[in-house]
Structures are given as C-alpha cells and as structure tokens.
Design a protein around this motif. Sequence first.
Motif, short mmCIF file in Angstrom:
data_model
loop_
_atom_site.label_atom_id
_atom_site.label_comp_id
_atom_site.label_asym_id
_atom_site.label_seq_id
_atom_site.Cartn_x
_atom_site.Cartn_y
_atom_site.Cartn_z
N CYS A 119 0.80 -1.22 0.00
CA CYS A 119 0.00 0.00 0.00
C CYS A 119 0.84 1.28 0.00
CB CYS A 119 -0.90 0.00 1.24
SG CYS A 119 -1.89 1.50 1.38
N GLY A 151 -9.33 6.27 3.46
CA GLY A 151 -8.07 6.29 4.20
C GLY A 151 -6.98 5.53 3.48
N ASN A 155 -12.72 -1.42 7.28
CA ASN A 155 -11.83 -2.58 7.27
C ASN A 155 -12.44 -3.70 8.12
OD1 ASN A 155 -10.13 -0.77 5.91
ND2 ASN A 155 -8.33 -1.87 6.66
N GLN A 209 -10.08 -7.86 -0.09
CA GLN A 209 -8.84 -8.24 -0.81
C GLN A 209 -8.81 -9.71 -1.21
OE1 GLN A 209 -8.13 -5.42 -1.30
NE2 GLN A 209 -8.21 -4.22 0.55
N ARG A 219 -2.61 -8.43 5.64
CA ARG A 219 -3.93 -8.02 6.13
C ARG A 219 -4.13 -8.45 7.57
NH1 ARG A 219 -6.14 -4.06 3.57
NH2 ARG A 219 -8.21 -4.73 4.17
N MET A 271 -8.30 -7.97 -4.60
CA MET A 271 -7.06 -7.85 -5.38
C MET A 271 -6.70 -9.18 -6.02
SD MET A 271 -4.99 -5.51 -2.68
CE MET A 271 -3.45 -5.53 -3.51
N SER A 282 -5.88 -5.32 -10.01
CA SER A 282 -4.69 -6.12 -10.23
C SER A 282 -3.57 -5.55 -9.35
CB SER A 282 -4.34 -6.02 -11.72
OG SER A 282 -3.04 -6.42 -11.93
N LEU A 283 -2.85 -6.41 -8.66
CA LEU A 283 -1.80 -5.95 -7.73
C LEU A 283 -0.75 -5.11 -8.45
CD1 LEU A 283 -0.29 -6.09 -4.95
CD2 LEU A 283 0.89 -8.09 -5.86
N THR A 284 -0.49 -3.92 -7.92
CA THR A 284 0.57 -3.07 -8.45
C THR A 284 1.70 -3.04 -7.43
OG1 THR A 284 -1.14 -1.65 -9.39
CG2 THR A 284 1.08 -0.76 -9.36
N GLU A 317 4.09 -0.94 -5.89
CA GLU A 317 4.34 0.50 -5.78
C GLU A 317 5.72 0.74 -5.18
OE1 GLU A 317 2.27 2.57 -7.00
OE2 GLU A 317 0.27 1.65 -6.91
C1 LIG Z 1 -7.71 3.28 -0.11
S1 LIG Z 1 -7.29 1.62 -0.39
C2 LIG Z 1 -7.57 0.85 1.16
C3 LIG Z 1 -8.85 0.87 1.85
C4 LIG Z 1 -8.89 0.18 3.21
N1 LIG Z 1 -8.01 0.79 4.13
C5 LIG Z 1 -8.52 -1.29 3.11
O1 LIG Z 1 -7.37 -1.62 3.40
O2 LIG Z 1 -9.34 -2.07 2.80
C6 LIG Z 1 -8.53 1.08 -1.48
C7 LIG Z 1 -8.23 -0.22 -2.22
O3 LIG Z 1 -7.18 -0.09 -3.15
C8 LIG Z 1 -6.66 -1.36 -3.43
N2 LIG Z 1 -5.20 -1.26 -3.44
C9 LIG Z 1 -4.41 -0.59 -2.58
N3 LIG Z 1 -3.10 -0.72 -2.93
C10 LIG Z 1 -3.07 -1.49 -4.05
C11 LIG Z 1 -2.01 -2.00 -4.89
N4 LIG Z 1 -0.74 -1.73 -4.64
N5 LIG Z 1 -2.38 -2.75 -5.96
C12 LIG Z 1 -3.68 -3.02 -6.23
N6 LIG Z 1 -4.69 -2.57 -5.46
C13 LIG Z 1 -4.41 -1.83 -4.40
C14 LIG Z 1 -7.16 -2.30 -2.34
O4 LIG Z 1 -8.11 -3.19 -2.88
C15 LIG Z 1 -7.82 -1.37 -1.35
O5 LIG Z 1 -8.89 -1.92 -0.69
#
Ligand SMILES: C[S@@+](CC[C@H](N)C(=O)[O-])C[C@H]1O[C@@H](n2cnc3c(N)ncnc32)[C@H](O)[C@@H]1O
Length: 376
Positions: free
Chosen positions: A19, A59, A94, A119, A131, A158, A188-190, A192
Amino acid sequence: MRTSLYVHVPFCVVKCGYCDFNSYAIADHVAHDRFLAALDAELAIADPPRRPYTVFVGGGTPTYLDAGRFAKLFEILGHHVDLASAAEVTVECNPESLTREKAAIALAAGVRRASVGAQSFDAARLRWLDRAHDAGAIRRAVGALRDAGFENVSLDLMYALPGETLADWKSDLREALELQPDHLSCYSLTFERGTRLGRELAAGTVEPASETIDAAMFRLTREHLGAAGFRAYEISNFAGRGGPSLHNDHYWLQGDYVGVGPGAASHRGGWRGTNLKTLDAWARAIEAGLLPTGEAETLTIPRRLGEALWLGLRRADGVDLDTIGERLGTDPAPHAAHIIDRFVELGLLERSGSRVRLTEGGVLVADSVAVEFLAT
Ligand SMILES: C[S@@+](CC[C@H](N)C(=O)[O-])C[C@H]1O[C@@H](n2cnc3c(N)ncnc32)[C@H](O)[C@@H]1O
Ligand code: SF4
C-alpha cells in the motif's frame, strides 16, 4: 459546478506491504484526537460547499478510530456539511475494525454506502498481503453492515498476486459473490515504489504474476461478474444493485472536489492542490490557522484535456468530446484527434459522433492507450 468532499483518515492497524496510500500505523489516541481537532479546523478554513454532491470518507482506515472517536468524526462532518442531502455518502470499512456499533453510527450520521476492503478470502493470500483479518472477519463485517441497515455494500478485491492461479482467483470471486455485494472493485496488484513489495521487487526476491495471467484474470473477472449481473462500468469497477460509485465517477469526469485530511487532494476548475502528507506537518499548519496545502498547480488546458481522456476512457461509456470541449472552452480535436484516429485504426478505440470509448480489445490494454493522451 457540483463539488464533492473527500475526507482522509490516515491511521491503520498495520501498514500493508503493497500500500502506498498516505497511511500510518499509529495507535496513539492523542494523535487520533489531534487529527479530529485539526480536521474540524480544516473544514472551517477549506470551506467545502454546505451541500456537497458526494462525500467519501476514506483512508487509511476510518473504522480504526474507536467507536467514540468514529462518532466524533461524523459529528464534525455534520457541523460543516449536510450529509443527508448528498447524492452518495461512502465510508471505507476494514473487516478487523468494523463493528455493529460503528456501522450503526455511520448509518445514523447519513452514510448510505460502505466499501469493505476484503482483498481475498484465502488465509495465505491475506497473510502475504499483511492483512489484519481473516475471511471470517470479512463475513462478519458485511453482516454487521446489513444488520445495521446498509443497502449498498461494496467489496474491494485484489488479484494477480505472485503464484495465484486462475482457480484461486475464481474462488475469491465466488466467495465475494456469496456475500451478495451491491458493487465490486477488483484491482490487479501493483508493485508500488516505496512499499515493502516495491523493495522486494527491486531486490528480485519476489516475482510478479506474468502479463498473461494478469490478462486472463482480468477477462475472467469481467466474464464471471458479468454472468452474475454486474456491469463493468469502469476498468476495475463493477456495478450491481448499488449502481456505480457516484463519487469515483465524479473523479473520472474531472469534477471539482475538496479534500481534507493529511495528503488529501483537491481540484477546482483546473487548480489542483495536495495537502501536507504527515499528520504532524498537516496538523501544525492548521493549528497555525493556515490552509495545509503542500503542493499546488494550475493545470494547462492541454493537460486538463489529456487527463480528461486518460481518466474518462477508463469508463465503459468513454468520453464525450463535445462535453469536454464545452467544459474546457476549447476544441479537443487539434490536441487529441490524431491519437484517437490512430487507435481507431488499430481497433482499440471506437468513435460514434462525439463519443469515444475503448473497444473490447482496447480494454485489455487500457493503460497504454489512456497514457498516450497525457503526453499531448
Ligand atoms: C484506499 S485503499 C484501502 C482501503 C482500506 N483501508 C482497506 O485496506 O481495505 C482502497 C483499495 O485499493 C486497493 N489497493 C491498494 N493498494 C493497491 C495495490 N498496490 N495494488 C492493487 N490494489 C491496491 C485495495 O483493494 C484497497 O482496498
Ligand atoms: S491497504 Fe488499507 S489497511 Fe492496508 S495500509 Fe493501505 S490503507 Fe491501510
């Protein structure tokens, strides 16, 4: 022009390895109270419309605040905006921290839509993602929301995790559908930069899913969810009974919004500002009576046009060039027509009158098509 409101709560129980959202594992109640006080003050200075078009509390993890502070968050919002009149009010939840009490607090405050970060439903994949919950907690969270009276519940999932098979992903989709969500977001997982996974990728200790698997999972998602009655209204978003997310659609259509909270972005008619990122820097500016803007830019018309196409083409309905032209006061053709024509010839875009959208083949390479417009 209608304006939306985004509220960023920057705390999480753990920082997930994938994240890069602006969030911190801060359990300290003093920090939570400082955040709430500064948010109240920022709303007074930032002055969002009394009646925002949509509101999104995200968030981070809004539900990480304890019940008393979660209620306080909505009390503060209620002082500054009329939540009841908004077309949509969403809160991100969450699974590990959403309780019946918090679901009832949100509903009583006027929240009508809940977005739950599921997820995956698989214990090993959830662990790999860091998680803080298991599949049972996802089911309990959705149950708590339904019991409280939420009629619009969305789930985030994801896919394309290293080693994940098509059968694994199908099983996650099946489990998600069993909960009868009203909307689904499937990402799709990125990897970062700056995250644990980003570092592991750079060090060569993790191997991402192949493009072939990723594309196969993307297609499977559309087929499986399509058959279950969900409409793929955006690349990663699927509308069931709850319809599309109005708040996100407003972003994709380059609408105006005020963002409050650390690192939150705002956009007003081509002006874009981003708040200071850390809790301390953001709160300190507000405590000194200042707007906590960290960076700001006024976008040029070609840039706004590029972004309108880049974002808008992710929508199944695509973009309407006349509407964009009217909004920006300029004819998009000189900037974009040559790129559109090229992709139409390649069979990746289709044009009907002033409307342009991705073809079925184009959807598969959406990112590479869309990004071309940013270079105009
Ligand atoms: C603002 S984020 C997180 C929301 C919440 N805090 C949670 O963890 O469920 C919104 C969504 O973006 C997705 N996400 C976040 N980082 C990601 C990544 N690196 N690759 C793919 N999806 C991502 C996840 O599915 C996440 O629930
Ligand atoms: S994915 Fe959600 S819970 Fe995990 S760190 Fe990011 S915002 Fe926090």
